[in-house]
Write a protein that holds these residues in place. Sequence first.
Motif, PDB file in Angstrom:
ATOM      1  N   ILE A  31      91.577   5.109  13.411  1.00  0.00           N
ATOM      2  CA  ILE A  31      93.028   5.177  13.611  1.00  0.00           C
ATOM      3  C   ILE A  31      93.589   3.792  13.335  1.00  0.00           C
ATOM      4  N   VAL A  32      94.530   3.722  12.399  1.00  0.00           N
ATOM      5  CA  VAL A  32      95.139   2.455  12.004  1.00  0.00           C
ATOM      6  C   VAL A  32      96.499   2.334  12.686  1.00  0.00           C
ATOM      7  N   ASP A  33      96.705   1.222  13.384  1.00  0.00           N
ATOM      8  CA  ASP A  33      98.003   0.960  13.989  1.00  0.00           C
ATOM      9  C   ASP A  33      98.937   0.451  12.899  1.00  0.00           C
ATOM     10  N   THR A  34      99.708   1.348  12.321  1.00  0.00           N
ATOM     11  CA  THR A  34     100.542   0.996  11.175  1.00  0.00           C
ATOM     12  C   THR A  34     101.829   0.275  11.578  1.00  0.00           C
ATOM     13  N   LEU A  35     102.091   0.150  12.880  1.00  0.00           N
ATOM     14  CA  LEU A  35     103.209  -0.686  13.324  1.00  0.00           C
ATOM     15  C   LEU A  35     102.794  -2.148  13.320  1.00  0.00           C
ATOM     16  N   LYS A  36     101.639  -2.423  13.888  1.00  0.00           N
ATOM     17  CA  LYS A  36     101.141  -3.799  13.899  1.00  0.00           C
ATOM     18  C   LYS A  36     100.766  -4.284  12.502  1.00  0.00           C
ATOM     19  N   LEU A  37     100.281  -3.369  11.665  1.00  0.00           N
ATOM     20  CA  LEU A  37      99.740  -3.754  10.351  1.00  0.00           C
ATOM     21  C   LEU A  37     100.618  -3.274   9.196  1.00  0.00           C
TER      22      LEU A  37
END
Length: 693
Positions: free
Chosen positions: A260-266
Motif C-alpha cells: 500500500i503506497v501512501d500517495t498523499l505523502k509521496l
Amino acid sequence: MEDFNHHLSALSASLQSIPTSDSFRFHYNLPEFRHLIDQLTQKSQSMLNQIGSSDHIWGHNSSFPVDVDDGYEWMVNANDDVLELVDEVVDEFHRVLMEQDMEKGEDGFFKIKKERKGLILWGDDHGNETKKKVSFHVHTLRKPQYHYNLAVDNSNQPFEHVWLEKEKTEDGERFIHPLEYYSVLDFVDKNSIESLVPVKPPPLEFTPFKLVEDVKGLKELAAKLSLVDEFAVDLEHNQYRSFQGLTCLMQISTRTEDFIVDTLKLRDHVGKHLRDVFMDPTKKKVLHGADRDIVWLQRDFGIYICNMFDTGQASRVLKMERYSLQHLLQHFCGVTANKEYQNADWRARPLPDVMIKYGREDTHYLLYIYDLMRIKLFELSKESESPDDPLLEVYQRSYNVCMQLYEKDLLTENSFLNIKGLRGAGFNGQQLAVVSGLYEWRDVLARAEDESTGYILPNKVILLIAKHMPVTASNLRRLIAERSRLPYVERNHDIVVNIVRHSMGKAAAFEEAALRLKEEHAAFVEAAALRLKEEHAASVSNVASVEDGTEAPQSPSLSLKDECAANGSIGIENATCVNISEKSLFSSDPNSSAVKENGTNVQALKMPTVACDATLLGNSTSEGNGYPDKKGKKKIKVEQNVSSINLPSHSFLGNNEKSKLAVSVASVSTSTLDANMTVDLDSDSEDMMQSNL
C-alpha cells in the motif's frame, strides 16, 4: 491551539483596563492616553490578524476585516468555529475510547466495559449488537493540501498532459496516448491459458505486506515490479474536500506480496518511480472497474497504463449476476469483503488496521480472479458459435478504458444547466438567474480554496435559495438553518444575498432558457410514459403468444431500462413514477391513476413493480449504470441532452480567477412558485460517495 489561546487571553486582559463611556472620552483628550490607546489598537489588530491567519486552526487564511460590524460578525463566527472544533475533537476522543472497549461511568470518566462484546463497537439500549457507521468525512482531519503542501492547478483552463506527446490536427493539437502505438491483439495471451493452473493466494495474515511511506520504499517497490510480469492495482480516492479530488492510497499486489503506497505523502514521487512500469506493454496490469482509476492516475501522477485487464469488464462479458468486486470475491474466492469502508475518509493518517485490511483485499485476490476469468472466457469462446471472441472483447473494452484522458471541469456560461434537479424545478427567469449566479460564485471559490463545489454550496441548497430568493442575510440564515453546516455560506451571508439581488435583476435574459427547460422536462416525461406503455404492450403480446403456443415476437429495440443502463443515461427528474402493480394500463380510463407533469396528463399503467429515478442529471443507481439495486429493482432512466443556450455571464471571474463581486442593492419583489412544485434536495455529500463507488 496554544498560540490561539495565548492571543485571546492577552487581548482580553488588555481590554479590561480601558475606561468606558464618558470617562474614556475625557481621557482620550490627553495626548499620553491617546498614544497608549493607539498602540493598543495596533497591537489588538495585529493579534486578531494573527488569529485569522492561523492556518493550523482554520485550514486557510482568514484575515480580520477592517469594518467594525464585519469584525464583530467575524469574531462570532470564529468563536463558533473554535467551539465546534472542540466538540468534534471531544466526539472523536469518545469514539476512540468506545472502540477500545471503554464506556462512560457515572462519575464522567471512561472505564473498561464490564461485559466485552467481541468485535462489536457498541450496543443499543436493548442490548442488540450494532456497529458504528463509517463516516465518509472526518471533520477533524487537517486537509492534506496544507499538511503535505500539495500543489494543485485548479485554474479554469484545460488540463495539460505534460507527459504525453502532441500531434497537430485540423482543429489544433491533440495528445497521443502511448497505448496508441499498440494493438489490442498485442495483449491477448491465449497460448498460456490452456496450460494455466490458478493458485489461490494465501490469507492476508500469511502474505508479506509493506506500507510504503517514503521514497526508499517506493524505489524498492518499483524494483520488485520490474521483475514480475503482472500485478494488480487499485486506488482509494477522496472527492469531498478538494476541487478535482485526491488519490489517497495506491494498493498493489504481486503473486507473493501486497503493498500500500501512501500517495498523499509521496504524491510528488509516485509518477517518477512507477510511471515506466505502468506504461510497460509487457507487464499486465489487472484492475477492477478502472474507469475512474485510469484518469486519477493521469491527473495526480502522470501515469498512463498500457496492457490492462479489467475484471469489471470481464464480469459483464461473462454476464455474471453482479459486477462488483465484492461479488467476485465471494463468487471466486469465498471471501466476504467488508465494504463499509468503501466510502471511508481515506485522508486519515495514520491508517487504522481495519482500513489497511480493506485496502489489501481489493488487490490481494485480483490476480487469482484474473486467471479464473481468463479460463472461463477462453472456454466460452470455444463453445460459442458466434464469431465474436469473448476474451478479445474484454481486452478491447479494457483498451478503450485505458485510452481515456483526464479532463478538468471547466466553468462555462451554460455549466449551471447541469445541476441535478434543475429541470424539474420549474424555475422562472428570476430563479434561473439566481442559480446561474450562485453556481459561478461557488465555482470560483471552490477553485481558490481547493474545495469540492458540494462542500462549498451543495446543489440542493442552490435550488433552495433560488426557490425562495432571500434578499436579506437574516432570511438566508433562517432558510438554511436546518441544513448541515455550510462554513463558506455562513462566512459569506452578505455576498450570497448580494448575488441573489444582483441576479434577480437579470431575469429577462433567462426567461427563454427557463421556458426551454420546462418544455424539455415535459417532453422527457411524456417520452418515458410512452416508452413504458409500448414496453408493457409488447410484454402482454409476448405472454399471449406463449399461452397460444406461438412464437413470441422479438422487440425491435432495446427496452427503456436496458437502453438507459447501456448508455449510462440520466433519470427523469421529479417525474411521478408510475405506481406499478399488476392490472392498470396506460389508457384513457378515468379510473386509472394519472400523473400530471407540467400540464401533461399521463395515465398510469400498472406493470410489474419498477422503481423510477426521481431526479434528472446525475442520480445513478446503486451499481452506477442502471443495474439492479439491493432490493432487486431497477431504476428507469431516460437519456437527455442539455440544450445549447447562450446565457449572460455574471462576470465573477477575473484574470486572477478570484471573485470580483460588484453588486448593487435594489428594491425587488420576490416571485412565488407553484405550491405543488418539488425540488430535488438529494445530498451532494451522497453524490460524492456515489462517485467513489
